[in-house]
Write a protein that holds these residues in place. Structure first.
Motif, PDB file in Angstrom:
ATOM      1  N   ARG A 238       0.839  -1.206   0.000  1.00 26.69           N
ATOM      2  CA  ARG A 238       0.000   0.000   0.000  1.00 26.69           C
ATOM      3  C   ARG A 238       0.873   1.256   0.000  1.00 26.69           C
ATOM      4  O   ARG A 238       0.586   2.214  -0.715  1.00 26.69           O
ATOM      5  N   ARG A 241       2.064   1.924  -3.406  1.00 32.60           N
ATOM      6  CA  ARG A 241       1.003   2.533  -4.223  1.00 32.60           C
ATOM      7  C   ARG A 241       0.811   3.999  -3.863  1.00 32.60           C
ATOM      8  O   ARG A 241       0.687   4.858  -4.738  1.00 32.60           O
ATOM      9  N   LYS A 245       1.319   7.073  -6.446  1.00 31.23           N
ATOM     10  CA  LYS A 245       0.242   8.024  -6.728  1.00 31.23           C
ATOM     11  C   LYS A 245       0.699   9.428  -6.379  1.00 31.23           C
ATOM     12  O   LYS A 245       0.460  10.376  -7.108  1.00 31.23           O
TER      13      LYS A 245
ATOM     14  N   GLY B 176       2.872  -2.759  -5.721  1.00 30.43           N
ATOM     15  CA  GLY B 176       1.740  -2.627  -4.807  1.00 30.43           C
ATOM     16  C   GLY B 176       0.669  -3.680  -5.012  1.00 30.43           C
ATOM     17  O   GLY B 176      -0.448  -3.528  -4.535  1.00 30.43           O
TER      18      GLY B 176
END
Ligand code: HEM
Ligand code: FES
Lengths: 251, 216
Positions: A238, A241, A245, B176
């Motif tokens: 996570r 990610r 982002k 991820g």
């Protein structure tokens, strides 16, 4: 009552600037109901009586919730038991005649203060870089006004179980602080309150994590195995990610 | 600038490793497809090779792209290896891993290096310094019928399989991709993907070495 005899090889170091070395001690008749820290208390009492310097180690709650304690026992952070802190490790885990090698949590980012005590304030600075939510003053919002599914709330709570003990860093072959940072990012990224600062947070915390001298992750899973709170490396995925982002699509 | 901080950051470097790694795997897949023509006979393999080299400009462009990927993967990998070396090898009196099966992850830089050596020899043997005027299908058979040449190829493919055993999973984690719903599938793929390449590529030297390809 069961008792065991032990030989301890403990890292002794006066302060960060001194060279350290291992000292060997023998302990007799240690009750197996004792915790690891109580065993060290017995050792320190003996040392004090002999007029020697007791072994310095960190501790506070002694019930596995504060994150102060920790040492590497026979090469494993917090010792051989699963999902326990050092204070919750019990002497029944060991056998009479065992030799235990006790070392501080080592990392470039954790200077040794004395013996087994390391300075983990690098973690605090990672939190300061972005591990918070800003709430502006105003009328208090009703807690139930922000809907969130119980599954998501649970995932956030699981991440929030991190007590910041540093075992992940100590056990990582690369000295990375990814499990810690990912838990602190996940607990906020999963909640509505964490959304406004989400993209900035991951970038700022990772930047601080790198600046503190922690290593990079090579997905060895060692951190997850020794974490006393069972924090999953799903949080690291996570974090990756969130970071992508943030840096690729953030403002 | 965002790109500079991305490249400097620990996660950014990992994402470069994972992206170049993924593209290298895609190359391997295409390469394996073409080479599989060998199993159908020299005629078909020669058709494939001639068709491929019927597009010299495309081969040049994609070849250079592949070289860039390879260099990026190796240099960032080496950088990461050097950074963590001091932490990795001399931190504790007692060194112990709780995770079982750490062989693949521990040896990433070394299996990688082996692949590099292989690639250099492979490209020289079958491309840059390949015997002039001889069809490639003949050269391949000639070289790979040699015991030591074949053995070296097989060992290299084993190194590649070990590299991918950790690399494939690690790549997904870096991107991820980690979810209880898919982790079981991913765990299977970390075996299937390396074995797939090992069988397809490793089969070729075995084919010639054992004489199974005598009718080739
Ligand atoms: C066809 C050739 C290759 C393929 C398909 C490949 C694939 C991969 C993949 C998928 C990863 C995982 C990336 C990640 O952890 O996110 C990886 C990691 C790695 N590769 Fe390769 N690789 C190849 C060649 C090489 C070579 C030639 C070297 C070095 C000389 C190398 C060194 C490394 C290292 C050191 C890592 C670990 C990086 C880390 O975990 O931090 N690889 N590779
Ligand atoms: S002393 Fe508080 S967690 Fe061990």
């Amino acid at each position: 009552m069961n008792t065991i005899d032990l030989t301890l090889k403990i890292w002794r170091q006066k302060d960060n600037d001194s060279l350290g070395n291992f000292e060997t001690y023998t302990l007799r008749d240690i009750t197996t109901d004792m915790s690891f820290l109580e065993m060290l208390d017995v050792l320190n009492e003996n040392l004090t009586k002999e007029g020697k310097e007791p072994v310095a180690f960190d501790h506070d709650c002694r019930e596995g919730i504060c994150g102060m304690c920790g040492a590497v026992v026979d090469g494993v952070a917090h010792g051989p038991d699963k999902e326990v802190t050092l204070c919750q490790l019990h002497m029944r885990t060991f056998n009479t005649g065992d030799t235990l090698v006790i070392e501080p949590f080592r990392s470039r980012a954790f200077p040794i203060r004395k013996d087994l005590v390391v300075d983990r304030s690098a973690f605090d600075r990672v939190i300061q870089a972005g591990g918070y939510v800003s709430i502006n003053t105003g009328g208090t919002i009703d807690g139930n006004a922000i809907p969130i599914s119980s599954e998501t709330a649970e995932l956030s709570m699981d991440a929030a179980a991190c007590i910041g003990c540093g075992a992940c860093v100590a056990s990582c072959p690369n000295g990375a602080a990814m499990l810690f940072t990912s838990a602190k990012i996940s607990q906020l990224a999963l909640l509505p309150q964490g959304q406004p600062e989400r993209k900035k947070r991951a970038q700022a915390m990772v930047q601080q994590m790198d600046a503190e001298g922690f290593g990079h992750c090579t997905n060895e899973k060692e951190c997850e195995m020794v974490c006393p709170k069972g924090i999953s490396i799903r949080n690291i995925a996570r974090l990756n990610r969130e970071y992508m982002k943030g840096i690729l699509m953030g403002e | 600038m965002w790109f500079v901080s991305f490249v400097k950051s620990s996660i950014g470097k990992k994402i470069i490793m994972a992206t170049t790694g993924l593209l290298l795997i895609l190359f391997l897949a295409v390469h394996a497809f073409g080479n599989a023509a060998i199993y159908m006979g020299s005629k078909y393999f020669q058709i494939y090779a001639d068709t491929l080299h019927g597009f010299p400009v495309l081969v040049l462009i994609f070849g250079l792209g592949l070289l860039v990927l390879f260099i990026a993967h190796i240099s960032v990998g080496t950088l990461l290896f050097l950074e963590s070396r001091s932490t990795r090898y001399s931190r504790y009196e007692v060194n112990k891993r709780v995770v079982e099966n750490t062989f693949a992850s521990r040896t990433m830089p070394f299996t990688g290096l082996f692949i590099l050596v292989f690639t250099i020899i492979h490209v020289f043997g079958f491309n840059i310094a390949a015997p002039a005027g001889v069809p490639i299908s003949v050269t391949v058979k000639e070289y790979l019928s040699g015991f030591f040449y074949s053995l070296f190829y097989i060992v290299s493919f084993v190194a590649l399989a070990i590299h991918l055993n950790h690399g494939f999973w690690s790549m997904l984690q870096t991107f991820g991709v980690n979810h209880p719903r898919y982790n079981c599938l991913i765990a299977k793929l970390t075996i299937i993907v390396p074995v797939f390449f090992l069988v397809l590529f490793g089969g070729i030297p075995i084919y010639f070495m054992t004489g199974a390809g005598s009718a080739y």
